[in-house]
Design a protein around this motif. Structure first.
Motif, mmCIF file in Angstrom:
data_model
loop_
_atom_site.group_PDB
_atom_site.id
_atom_site.type_symbol
_atom_site.label_atom_id
_atom_site.label_comp_id
_atom_site.label_asym_id
_atom_site.label_seq_id
_atom_site.Cartn_x
_atom_site.Cartn_y
_atom_site.Cartn_z
ATOM 1 N N CYS A 124 -4.415 -51.381 -64.469
ATOM 2 C CA CYS A 124 -5.658 -50.984 -63.803
ATOM 3 C C CYS A 124 -5.353 -49.882 -62.792
ATOM 4 O O CYS A 124 -4.493 -50.057 -61.927
ATOM 5 C CB CYS A 124 -6.285 -52.165 -63.088
ATOM 6 N N LEU A 125 -6.075 -48.770 -62.912
ATOM 7 C CA LEU A 125 -5.845 -47.604 -62.042
ATOM 8 C C LEU A 125 -7.165 -47.216 -61.387
ATOM 9 O O LEU A 125 -8.195 -47.074 -62.066
ATOM 10 C CB LEU A 125 -5.292 -46.437 -62.875
ATOM 11 N N ASN A 126 -7.102 -47.006 -60.065
ATOM 12 C CA ASN A 126 -8.283 -46.609 -59.306
ATOM 13 C C ASN A 126 -8.918 -45.358 -59.912
ATOM 14 O O ASN A 126 -8.233 -44.381 -60.200
ATOM 15 C CB ASN A 126 -7.869 -46.342 -57.849
ATOM 16 N N GLN A 168 -4.581 -39.255 -60.636
ATOM 17 C CA GLN A 168 -3.709 -39.600 -61.778
ATOM 18 C C GLN A 168 -4.502 -40.124 -62.973
ATOM 19 O O GLN A 168 -3.989 -40.174 -64.093
ATOM 20 C CB GLN A 168 -2.705 -40.658 -61.352
ATOM 21 N N PHE A 200 5.829 -44.115 -54.443
ATOM 22 C CA PHE A 200 4.859 -44.048 -55.541
ATOM 23 C C PHE A 200 3.525 -44.708 -55.177
ATOM 24 O O PHE A 200 2.569 -44.661 -55.953
ATOM 25 C CB PHE A 200 5.458 -44.642 -56.825
ATOM 26 N N ALA A 201 3.453 -45.304 -53.993
ATOM 27 C CA ALA A 201 2.165 -45.788 -53.479
ATOM 28 C C ALA A 201 1.525 -44.734 -52.583
ATOM 29 O O ALA A 201 0.501 -44.994 -51.948
ATOM 30 C CB ALA A 201 2.364 -47.087 -52.716
ATOM 31 N N ARG A 228 7.040 -36.957 -56.656
ATOM 32 C CA ARG A 228 7.551 -38.327 -56.458
ATOM 33 C C ARG A 228 8.800 -38.594 -57.308
ATOM 34 O O ARG A 228 9.626 -39.437 -56.963
ATOM 35 C CB ARG A 228 6.444 -39.342 -56.808
ATOM 36 N N SER A 270 -8.280 -41.984 -58.217
ATOM 37 C CA SER A 270 -6.950 -41.373 -58.193
ATOM 38 C C SER A 270 -6.915 -40.142 -59.081
ATOM 39 O O SER A 270 -7.385 -40.161 -60.218
ATOM 40 C CB SER A 270 -5.903 -42.378 -58.695
ATOM 41 N N TYR A 300 5.173 -58.558 -54.743
ATOM 42 C CA TYR A 300 4.252 -58.308 -53.627
ATOM 43 C C TYR A 300 3.399 -59.558 -53.467
ATOM 44 O O TYR A 300 2.797 -60.044 -54.436
ATOM 45 C CB TYR A 300 3.381 -57.098 -53.954
ATOM 46 N N PHE A 343 2.414 -44.056 -60.205
ATOM 47 C CA PHE A 343 1.883 -44.804 -59.067
ATOM 48 C C PHE A 343 2.396 -46.230 -59.105
ATOM 49 O O PHE A 343 2.671 -46.796 -60.156
ATOM 50 C CB PHE A 343 0.341 -44.790 -59.061
ATOM 51 N N THR A 344 2.525 -46.807 -57.919
ATOM 52 C CA THR A 344 2.926 -48.207 -57.775
ATOM 53 C C THR A 344 1.755 -49.086 -58.171
ATOM 54 O O THR A 344 0.619 -48.829 -57.768
ATOM 55 C CB THR A 344 3.336 -48.458 -56.316
ATOM 56 N N ALA A 345 2.033 -50.107 -58.968
ATOM 57 C CA ALA A 345 0.942 -50.943 -59.485
ATOM 58 C C ALA A 345 1.371 -52.402 -59.609
ATOM 59 O O ALA A 345 2.438 -52.702 -60.142
ATOM 60 C CB ALA A 345 0.491 -50.429 -60.842
ATOM 61 N N THR A 346 0.499 -53.275 -59.123
ATOM 62 C CA THR A 346 0.670 -54.705 -59.397
ATOM 63 C C THR A 346 -0.329 -55.170 -60.462
ATOM 64 O O THR A 346 -0.149 -56.241 -61.029
ATOM 65 C CB THR A 346 0.474 -55.540 -58.123
ATOM 66 N N ALA A 347 -1.383 -54.392 -60.687
ATOM 67 C CA ALA A 347 -2.421 -54.784 -61.657
ATOM 68 C C ALA A 347 -1.975 -54.396 -63.062
ATOM 69 O O ALA A 347 -2.449 -53.426 -63.665
ATOM 70 C CB ALA A 347 -3.751 -54.140 -61.297
ATOM 71 N N ARG A 394 2.681 -43.507 -49.811
ATOM 72 C CA ARG A 394 2.855 -43.772 -48.380
ATOM 73 C C ARG A 394 3.773 -42.779 -47.699
ATOM 74 O O ARG A 394 3.987 -42.876 -46.491
ATOM 75 C CB ARG A 394 3.396 -45.196 -48.193
HETATM 76 C C1 FMN Z 1 2.181 -53.071 -53.811
HETATM 77 C C2 FMN Z 1 1.141 -52.084 -54.271
HETATM 78 C C3 FMN Z 1 0.459 -52.317 -55.459
HETATM 79 C C4 FMN Z 1 -0.498 -51.409 -55.910
HETATM 80 N N1 FMN Z 1 -1.141 -51.657 -57.097
HETATM 81 C C5 FMN Z 1 -2.065 -50.774 -57.558
HETATM 82 C C6 FMN Z 1 -2.685 -50.980 -58.824
HETATM 83 O O1 FMN Z 1 -2.396 -51.937 -59.531
HETATM 84 N N2 FMN Z 1 -3.603 -50.047 -59.229
HETATM 85 C C7 FMN Z 1 -3.929 -48.966 -58.473
HETATM 86 O O2 FMN Z 1 -4.769 -48.168 -58.896
HETATM 87 N N3 FMN Z 1 -3.335 -48.734 -57.277
HETATM 88 C C8 FMN Z 1 -2.414 -49.611 -56.817
HETATM 89 N N4 FMN Z 1 -1.788 -49.380 -55.616
HETATM 90 C C9 FMN Z 1 -2.110 -48.158 -54.889
HETATM 91 C C10 FMN Z 1 -1.473 -46.946 -55.551
HETATM 92 O O3 FMN Z 1 -0.056 -47.080 -55.707
HETATM 93 C C11 FMN Z 1 -1.730 -45.696 -54.707
HETATM 94 O O4 FMN Z 1 -3.091 -45.638 -54.372
HETATM 95 C C12 FMN Z 1 -1.434 -44.472 -55.482
HETATM 96 O O5 FMN Z 1 -0.075 -44.330 -55.736
HETATM 97 C C13 FMN Z 1 -1.861 -43.280 -54.700
HETATM 98 O O6 FMN Z 1 -1.553 -42.222 -55.503
HETATM 99 P P1 FMN Z 1 -2.585 -41.072 -55.722
HETATM 100 O O7 FMN Z 1 -2.694 -40.422 -54.385
HETATM 101 O O8 FMN Z 1 -1.943 -40.237 -56.729
HETATM 102 O O9 FMN Z 1 -3.855 -41.715 -56.199
HETATM 103 C C14 FMN Z 1 -0.811 -50.257 -55.156
HETATM 104 C C15 FMN Z 1 -0.109 -50.029 -53.954
HETATM 105 C C16 FMN Z 1 0.856 -50.920 -53.524
HETATM 106 C C17 FMN Z 1 1.620 -50.648 -52.250
#
Ligand code: FMN
Length: 186
Positions: free
Chosen positions: A72-74, A79, A105-106, A116, A77, A178, A54-58, A108
């Motif tokens: 940090c991951l939601n 994942q 990887f977000a 992916r 998710s 970002y 997954f895409t992550a800035t955290a 979208r």
């Molecule tokens: C720029 C950007 C940064 C993101 N940073 C995070 C992050 O740090 N942690 C997180 O849990 N999700 C983050 N997301 C959202 C996840 O990438 C997205 O929810 C995830 O890939 C969805 O995958 P899933 O359907 O497998 O949960 C970010 C999305 C974007 C576009």
């Protein structure tokens, strides 16, 4: 919260006062935190539980001895279980031309889990977690511990291998960032 023995009583008085304050609204927080520029990473895992990224800035550095990072991951998710059960993950800092990969990887583009990885050129280092060959830098991590905080799980990882791309000889901007809900470069 860490305590400071030299300022014990005044610090605890501040903590009690702060405890009485309600959290900021989610919207105000999201507006404020959007102003913090961050590198865009793909966090990836592979192992018995499956492959995901997954895409992550955290993402942040925690300690350099031993080298330790956090992600940090939601908690919602799918994942989340994979990272926990595989007990390993990589952090891959994206180059400025990887916006499409960041969006894939977000989530979208509707691709999930290992689908992916049909995009991008992936290898492995020490743990078996997928590592992006074109990353500005990659950290290969063994899961150290985790803690659920609100909506997210904070995963701490011990870095067991690294990969770093040589710098652009002309000092050109190379990193995808970002900021204020838009991609940029740094
Ligand atoms: C720029 C950007 C940064 C993101 N940073 C995070 C992050 O740090 N942690 C997180 O849990 N999700 C983050 N997301 C959202 C996840 O990438 C997205 O929810 C995830 O890939 C969805 O995958 P899933 O359907 O497998 O949960 C970010 C999305 C974007 C576009």
């Amino acid at each position: 919260m860490a305590t400071d023995s030299t300022a014990g009583s005044s610090l605890s008085a501040q903590e009690s006062a702060a405890d009485a304050l309600p959290p900021a609204t989610g919207e105000a927080f999201r507006d404020a935190i959007a102003r913090l520029p961050s590198g865009v990473n793909i966090v990836a895992t592979a192992g018995p539980a499956g492959k995901a990224g997954f895409t992550a800035t955290a993402v942040a550095s925690v300690s350099d001895d031993p080298p330790t990072v956090l992600v940090c991951l939601n908690r919602k998710s799918p994942q989340n279980r994979l990272v926990r059960e595989n007990a390993q993950f990589s952090i891959n800092l994206l180059p400025k031309d990887a916006v499409t990969l960041a969006n894939i990887f977000a989530g979208r583009t509707g691709l999930h889990l290992d689908d992916r990885f049909r995009h991008g050129d992936w290898t492995t280092l020490a743990t078996g977690a997928p590592v992006l060959r074109g990353a500005i830098m990659a950290l290969d991590c063994r899961l150290l511990s985790s803690q659920d905080v609100g909506s997210h799980t904070v995963y701490f990882g011990t870095v067991v291998a690294t990969m770093t791309k040589p710098r652009d000889p002309d000092g050109a901007k190379e990193v995808l960032i970002y900021h204020d809900r838009h991609y940029g470069e740094a």
